[in-house]
Design an enzyme around this catalytic site. Structure first.
Site, PDB file in Angstrom:
ATOM      1  N   LYS A  17      40.450  30.661  50.778  1.00 42.78           N
ATOM      2  CA  LYS A  17      40.700  32.650  51.403  1.00 42.78           C
ATOM      3  C   LYS A  17      40.562  32.349  53.224  1.00 42.78           C
ATOM      4  O   LYS A  17      39.254  32.036  53.715  1.00 42.78           O
ATOM      5  CB  LYS A  17      39.628  33.556  51.356  1.00 42.78           C
ATOM      6  CG  LYS A  17      40.025  35.439  50.628  1.00 42.78           C
ATOM      7  CD  LYS A  17      38.982  35.465  49.918  1.00 42.78           C
ATOM      8  CE  LYS A  17      39.444  36.637  49.786  1.00 42.78           C
ATOM      9  NZ  LYS A  17      38.683  37.462  48.325  1.00 42.78           N
TER      10      LYS A  17
HETATM   11  O1  G3P Z   1      38.705  41.863  47.253  1.00 42.33           O
HETATM   12  C1  G3P Z   1      38.068  42.060  47.920  1.00 42.33           C
HETATM   13  C2  G3P Z   1      37.066  42.849  47.796  1.00 42.33           C
HETATM   14  O2  G3P Z   1      35.875  42.353  47.204  1.00 42.33           O
HETATM   15  C3  G3P Z   1      36.417  44.817  48.506  1.00 42.33           C
HETATM   16  O3  G3P Z   1      36.432  45.251  48.157  1.00 42.33           O
HETATM   17  O4  G3P Z   1      34.832  47.557  47.054  1.00 42.33           O
HETATM   18  O5  G3P Z   1      33.712  45.388  48.864  1.00 42.33           O
HETATM   19  O6  G3P Z   1      35.768  47.255  49.517  1.00 42.33           O
HETATM   20  P1  G3P Z   1      35.442  46.512  48.477  1.00 42.33           P
END
Ligand code: G3P
Length: 217
Positions: free
Chosen positions: A83
């Protein structure tokens, strides 16, 4: 649509994986921090729990550093997907890695133009962050829709991995638009199973069954 779980919690991955519904896993530095474990150790364990791609994120921000870290992460298992962030150096690393046969997930995508660049850089997956756009008052799902149109216009093979999904509604919208993958926190994947009428209907069936006095098997 493929389901990835967005976590580095091996217990959750093991439990959810038993349903046969988990096609891969995504992690990031924040999720590794939350797991409280060594990145190489926990990522190796995750790779042993699922057959599909396990995204492990580089933390260097320069091309050489990313390539060095990608080489280390690639050694962990065959199903590692590197990634990289959607930056100049990140896309340069994406091209070099995919040319070398590695699967690459380009993360932190917030615009259709960024997604176009990632596809041209040969990304295996593009990760547009829906919830974080919603957080700043934008319509995150519109980005998924725009990327779908652009990728279909040109026949790009890059898979749209809808990320930062926070609700079951997000999953439905992403599926309706045609995202290839939804990566979801374990709680959202569990919530997808639930409907109050399923619970109510099951209670009624069980109550009637008890009245029959029968048992199966
Ligand atoms: O896949 C990306 C994710 O981990 C981010 O999610 O909820 O932290 O914006 P969030």
């Amino acid at each position: 649509m493929k389901f990835f779980v967005d976590t580095a919690d091996v217990n959750e991955i093991r439990e959810l994986g038993a349903t046969g519904l988990v096609d891969g896993v995504t992690t990031n530095p924040s999720l590794i921090m939350k797991a409280g474990r060594d990145i190489k150790e926990v990522t190796a364990e995750i790779c042993g729990l699922v057959d599909g791609p396990v995204s492990a994120e580089v933390t260097a921000t320069d091309y050489d550093g990313m390539m060095r870290e990608a080489a280390v992460l690639s050694e962990i298992a065959d199903n590692i997907c590197i990634k990289v962030p959607l930056t100049f150096d990140g896309l340069k690393a994406c091209r070099a890695l995919t040319d070398g046969g590695r699967a690459v997930n380009v993360t932190l995508c917030f615009s259709a133009n960024q997604a176009l660049l990632a596809a041209k850089a040969g990304a295996t997956f593009i990760s547009p962050f829906v919830g974080r756009l919603d957080d700043i008052g934008l319509e995150g799902m519109e980005l998924i829709s725009e990327i779908r149109t652009i990728y279909d216009n040109y026949g790009f093979a890059t898979e749209i991995l809808a990320a930062s999904l926070r609700t079951v509604g997000h999953v439905k919208q992403a599926a309706l638009i045609g995202a290839d993958v939804a990566t979801v926190p374990p709680a959202v994947l569990r919530a997808l199973f639930k409907h109050p009428l399923t619970d109510k209907g099951l209670d009624a069936f069980l109550a009637d069954w008890a009245k029959t006095g029968q048992s199966i098997g």
